[in-house]
Scaffold this motif. Structure first.
Motif, PDB file in Angstrom:
ATOM      1  N   LEU A  47       0.830  -1.196   0.000  1.00 20.47           N
ATOM      2  CA  LEU A  47       0.000   0.000   0.000  1.00 20.47           C
ATOM      3  C   LEU A  47       0.866   1.248   0.000  1.00 20.47           C
ATOM      4  CD1 LEU A  47      -2.736  -0.942   2.639  1.00 20.47           C
ATOM      5  CD2 LEU A  47      -3.041  -0.803   0.167  1.00 20.47           C
ATOM      6  N   ASP A  48       0.422   2.265  -0.744  1.00 16.98           N
ATOM      7  CA  ASP A  48       1.033   3.594  -0.706  1.00 16.98           C
ATOM      8  C   ASP A  48      -0.035   4.591  -0.294  1.00 16.98           C
ATOM      9  OD1 ASP A  48       3.643   2.987  -1.437  1.00 16.98           O
ATOM     10  OD2 ASP A  48       3.203   3.074  -3.582  1.00 16.98           O
ATOM     11  N   ALA A  49       0.353   5.582   0.478  1.00 20.65           N
ATOM     12  CA  ALA A  49      -0.571   6.634   0.904  1.00 20.65           C
ATOM     13  C   ALA A  49       0.000   7.991   0.493  1.00 20.65           C
ATOM     14  CB  ALA A  49      -0.797   6.584   2.404  1.00 20.65           C
ATOM     15  N   LEU A  50      -0.886   8.926   0.167  1.00 15.59           N
ATOM     16  CA  LEU A  50      -0.472  10.238  -0.315  1.00 15.59           C
ATOM     17  C   LEU A  50      -1.551  11.253   0.031  1.00 15.59           C
ATOM     18  CD1 LEU A  50       1.506  11.929  -2.204  1.00 15.59           C
ATOM     19  CD2 LEU A  50      -0.039  11.309  -4.074  1.00 15.59           C
ATOM     20  N   THR A  51      -1.119  12.489   0.304  1.00 15.90           N
ATOM     21  CA  THR A  51      -2.048  13.600   0.508  1.00 15.90           C
ATOM     22  C   THR A  51      -1.682  14.709  -0.464  1.00 15.90           C
ATOM     23  OG1 THR A  51      -2.313  13.078   2.853  1.00 15.90           O
ATOM     24  CG2 THR A  51      -2.956  15.278   2.143  1.00 15.90           C
ATOM     25  N   TYR A  52      -2.689  15.246  -1.159  1.00 17.31           N
ATOM     26  CA  TYR A  52      -2.424  16.308  -2.132  1.00 17.31           C
ATOM     27  C   TYR A  52      -3.711  17.082  -2.418  1.00 17.31           C
ATOM     28  CZ  TYR A  52      -1.295  18.662  -6.543  1.00 17.31           C
ATOM     29  OH  TYR A  52      -1.108  19.604  -7.531  1.00 17.31           O
ATOM     30  N   GLY A  53      -3.629  18.401  -2.374  1.00 15.24           N
ATOM     31  CA  GLY A  53      -4.738  19.250  -2.776  1.00 15.24           C
ATOM     32  C   GLY A  53      -6.033  19.002  -2.028  1.00 15.24           C
ATOM     33  N   GLY A  54      -5.930  18.622  -0.761  1.00 18.04           N
ATOM     34  CA  GLY A  54      -7.126  18.348   0.020  1.00 18.04           C
ATOM     35  C   GLY A  54      -7.659  16.941  -0.139  1.00 18.04           C
ATOM     36  N   TYR A  55      -6.981  16.116  -0.941  1.00 13.40           N
ATOM     37  CA  TYR A  55      -7.389  14.725  -1.144  1.00 13.40           C
ATOM     38  C   TYR A  55      -6.411  13.788  -0.432  1.00 13.40           C
ATOM     39  CZ  TYR A  55     -10.512  16.316  -4.864  1.00 13.40           C
ATOM     40  OH  TYR A  55     -11.508  16.940  -5.574  1.00 13.40           O
ATOM     41  N   GLU A  56      -6.921  12.666   0.008  1.00 13.98           N
ATOM     42  CA  GLU A  56      -6.093  11.599   0.558  1.00 13.98           C
ATOM     43  C   GLU A  56      -6.220  10.388  -0.362  1.00 13.98           C
ATOM     44  OE1 GLU A  56      -7.413  10.845   4.491  1.00 13.98           O
ATOM     45  OE2 GLU A  56      -6.830  12.823   5.260  1.00 13.98           O
ATOM     46  N   TYR A  57      -5.096   9.765  -0.653  1.00 12.54           N
ATOM     47  CA  TYR A  57      -5.069   8.667  -1.608  1.00 12.54           C
ATOM     48  C   TYR A  57      -4.517   7.407  -0.952  1.00 12.54           C
ATOM     49  CZ  TYR A  57      -5.276  12.581  -4.938  1.00 12.54           C
ATOM     50  OH  TYR A  57      -5.626  13.717  -5.618  1.00 12.54           O
TER      51      TYR A  57
END
Length: 365
Positions: A47-57
């Protein structure tokens, strides 16, 4: 619940069903310290997690290779009404197609010698597939799924279908000798005017250009200030041009540009119906090594709002998508070189490409 949300949930159920249907048989036993020290590698799933532009992925990566030969009667993504001048999702709509992505007789892979005794499956190859979810708070403190995408680290092989509409990015490379363009011009025009003379001067010099999804009749890539959706044509965008490999000729033939919004360059068509392309080859046809000949950055997504997805061919960039469905077949850079996910010959663009066989015994199943 919106139609887009229902489709996101349906996609998740399909993924879960696929994972649960896989079976394996192995003996489990503990490893001692010596055996463990000799083992190196990565799990099949991570799993990879990311936060960008108000979104969480959250991205589920499936390490490994897949080989597919598959046929689907109808592929429909983003099948909802984009109507009404006050509807923001309708601003870029350029056709009356009912879905953002509409492909009949969709297939991945091909069959060589399909009607013979020695039929051979040539699969569509995928490396490192993944599925990713985008989450965002809805303003009431509730974390909701904003979108889902299915993508590939690398992909190579034949993609076939009757493409009625596409939304997203589809960038390809078109090239061929000017003599082919001249031959086509003479077949479709009477006499030899300035365009004919210019192409005659070019001789066998190679013409080449980038092609992308365009609006029929104009070659525009935006409408009302937003990227077009539900495109039915691909071609040289309005204001772009064909180039030649000869620097002198390239400056001599300015009419190879598409100007005036008529989808023509030097009197030749510069925009082509997607339905003309019954099969395209994704990746480098001449390089059978998936690691170096496979196209990068390909994905399909469905989102309930405009979602930026990370470009895995260049992780410093994000690809902006509109609410609905989106297909990404974008060029990427390897060093100083632009790599296109597919290439077509100039003759194929002018005449169309035939469908390859996609099942044993006939063209498609």
């Amino acid at each position: 619940m919106s139609l887009v949300s229902k489709r996101i949930r349906f996609a998740l159920r399909l993924l879960a069903a696929g994972l649960l249907s896989a079976s394996a048989s192995a003996e489990l036993r503990p490893l001692d310290d010596g055996e463990l020290s000799a083992v190196a590698g990565q799990g099949l799933i991570n799993l990879d997690a990311l936060t960008y532009g108000g979104y969480e992925y959250t991205r589920l990566n499936i390490g490994g290779d897949m080989k597919l030969l598959t046929n689907i009667d109808k592929l429909r993504l983003g099948n909802f009404a984009r109507t009404g001048s006050s509807n923001p999702s309708n601003l870029g709509t350029v056709s009356n197609q009912s879905a953002d992505i509409a492909i009949d007789n969709f297939a991945l892979g091909r069959v060589d010698n399909a009607g013979g005794a020695n039929a051979q499956i040539v699969p569509f190859e995928i490396r490192d597939p993944y599925i990713e979810l985008a989450f965002k708070n809805n303003g009431n403190g509730v974390r909701e799924i904003a979108g889902v995408r299915l993508g590939f680290g690398r992909a190579r092989g034949d993609l076939s279908g009757d493409i009625h509409s596409l939304t997203g990015t589809m960038e390809g490379y078109i090239n061929g000798p000017a003599s082919i363009a001249l031959e086509y011009y003479k077949q479709t025009h009477s006499g030899c005017d300035f365009n004919c003379i210019a192409l005659s001067i070019a001789g066998d010099a190679e013409l080449y250009s980038k092609v992308q999804l365009v609006k029929e009749g104009s070659g525009d890539v935006t409408q009302n200030g937003v990227p077009i959706n539900r495109a039915t044509q691909i071609g040289v965008a309005n204001g772009d041009r064909f180039h030649t490999t000869d620097a002198f000729l390239d400056g001599l033939l300015p009419l190879l540009a598409t100007q005036g919004g008529d989808c023509k360059a030097s009197g030749l068509p510069a925009c082509f119906p997607l339905l003309n392309y019954k099969s395209i080859f994704v990746g480098d046809r001449l390089n059978s090594n998936l690691a170096t000949g496979g196209a990068q950055g390909i994905f399909f997504s469905v989102q309930g709002q405009n979602v930026p997805w990370q470009d895995l061919a260049d992780k410093s960039k994000f690809i902006q998508t509109q609410a609905g469905a989106f297909a990404n077949f974008a060029k990427y850079t390897d060093g100083n070189k632009d790599i296109y996910p597919f290439a077509v010959a100039l003759y194929d663009a002018l005449r169309g490409t035939a469908r390859v066989d996609t099942c044993i015994g006939g063209k498609g199943c």
